[in-house]
Design an enzyme around this catalytic site. Structure first.
Site, PDB file in Angstrom:
ATOM      1  CG  HIS A   1      39.146   5.904   7.581  1.00 13.55           C
ATOM      2  ND1 HIS A   1      39.110   4.666   6.962  1.00 13.55           N
ATOM      3  CD2 HIS A   1      39.790   5.711   8.762  1.00 13.55           C
ATOM      4  CE1 HIS A   1      39.696   3.771   7.720  1.00 13.55           C
ATOM      5  NE2 HIS A   1      40.124   4.380   8.819  1.00 13.55           N
TER       6      HIS A   1
ATOM      7  CG  ASP B   1      35.133   4.004   1.730  1.00 16.24           C
ATOM      8  OD1 ASP B   1      36.217   4.576   1.546  1.00 16.24           O
ATOM      9  OD2 ASP B   1      34.825   3.473   2.807  1.00 16.24           O
TER      10      ASP B   1
END
Length: 382
Positions: A128, A159
């Site tokens: 992540h 991200d």
């Protein structure tokens, strides 16, 4: 124009949806293929789901069934772009790899968006945002917590950079396709985007600057002219007076004209920081912002609530009001750098109504009786 392009989106979380959200905001038609309804979909909460899926039709398709794979291949015959974020190798095992998809559709732009890329020692690792920022060196230069551990960033930086990198790569491939007719396979790695963010620091290391990325570096508190200071009311101010004329303006306003020539003297940085702290602590933040904002590269350190109240950000139309699941909700608005912004589709997020799915499938050339059969076989679910 992007509204002439169709993108089929198999991505689920992180950079893939950020990429397709951005392209949809600029007018590209996006169709999202999701797992069967009823499964775990952790990002369906209204506060995330609307911003990620606003106005994007969603088909819940069982890709483990042959009928599901045949259905998406038919949809892909009308697609210009495919985005997937499966772990490397999974799309090919599902019969949706680039080699399979490009048969009869040689001009398709196929983007695989993954954390570490399609090849390399870490390509199969799950990850992540925090993992990518750690590996790419982003966490190292920052401030330290009491335990000595690096501070958490408080934002999903990787991200975002990965999604923007994917969007730029797709747009570049579409431009080339317009000139040559050729499609492309794009291996978009989130970690590559993190390294772009870290380029200033890493280039310093490559050039032999041993201090790049350490607390002695400009970006991490090594210079008093680039730091955070607290005002009299407890609010923090960011000061980034790097250029000599901005530093001079700051010193003049603070009554420190005798320090104008000391900006980069290594021996004086602690003294400069103490003097700046002392003076800036004598007035409230808003007073300093009125005096220093226009001339000396000074801005407030805003909380999320203060971001929403900030007059400049409100002028930039930061948010929009929508209705999600029958209740009003305020969301971040698209940030489009065009004068005539397209109208915002305020369709609620989450599950696309069954009748809308039927209309979409019929537009893609799939008849009503076939749709009924797909539902009966649980190849598609509402």
């Amino acid at each position: 124009m992007l509204d002439s392009c169709t993108l089929v989106d198999f991505s689920s979380m992180g950079p893939g949806p950020r990429c397709t959200r951005l392209l949809a905001d600029y007018g590209m038609r996006v169709i999202k293929i999701r797992p069967p309804a009823g499964g775990t979909r952790m990002m369906d909460a209204p506060w995330y789901g609307y911003s990620a899926n606003r106005g994007i039709p969603q088909l819940h398709v069982d890709l483990k069934q042959d009928g599901g794979r045949r259905l998406v291949h038919r949809i892909l015959q009308q697609a210009d772009v495919l985005v997937e974020s499966f772990r490397p190798g999974v799309a090919a095992r599902l019969g949706l790899g680039y080699d399979e998809v490009r048969i009869g559709r040689e001009g398709i732009v196929y983007a695989s968006v993954s954390g570490y890329g399609q090849t390399g020692p870490y390509s199969q690792w799950p990850a992540h945002d925090l993992n990518w920022l750690a590996l790419g060196g982003f966490l190292y230069p920052g401030s330290r917590r009491a335990s000595g551990a690096p501070s958490l960033p408080g934002a999903v930086v990787a991200d975002a950079t990965g999604g923007y990198s994917a969007a730029v790569a797709i747009l570049s491939a579409l431009v080339r396709k317009g000139a040559t007719g050729e499609g492309a396979y794009l291996d978009v790695s989130v970690i590559d985007g993190v390294l772009r963010v870290m380029q200033y620091v890493i280039d310093g290391h490559l050039a032999g600057d041993a201090e790049a990325g350490t607390p002695a570096a400009m970006l991490t508190g090594g210079r008093a002219c680039y730091d955070l200071y607290q005002a009299a009311d407890g609010r923090w101010l960011s000061v980034a007076a790097i250029e000599p004329h901005f530093w001079a303006a700051l010193c003049r306003e603070l009554g420190l004209t005798h320090r104008i020539g000391d900006q980069h003297d290594p021996a004086l940085q602690d003294v400069l920081r103490q003097e700046l702290s002392r003076v800036l602590a004598t007035r409230e933040a808003e007073e300093w912002l009125r005096a220093l904002g226009p001339t000396a590269c000074v801005a407030p350190v805003n909380s999320p609530a203060e971001v929403l109240r900030d007059p400049h950000l409100r002028h930039r139309q930061l948010t929009l009001d929508v209705t999600v699941e029958g209740r009003p909700l305020r969301q971040m608005a698209p940030r489009l750098a065009v004068e005539d912004q397209p109208g915002l589709d305020k369709q609620p997020a989450g599950q696309t109504p069954a009748d809308d799915v039927d209309v979409l499938l019929q537009q893609l050339g799939i008849g009503a009786s076939e749709i009924a059969g797909l539902r009966q076989a649980e190849i598609i679910t509402d």
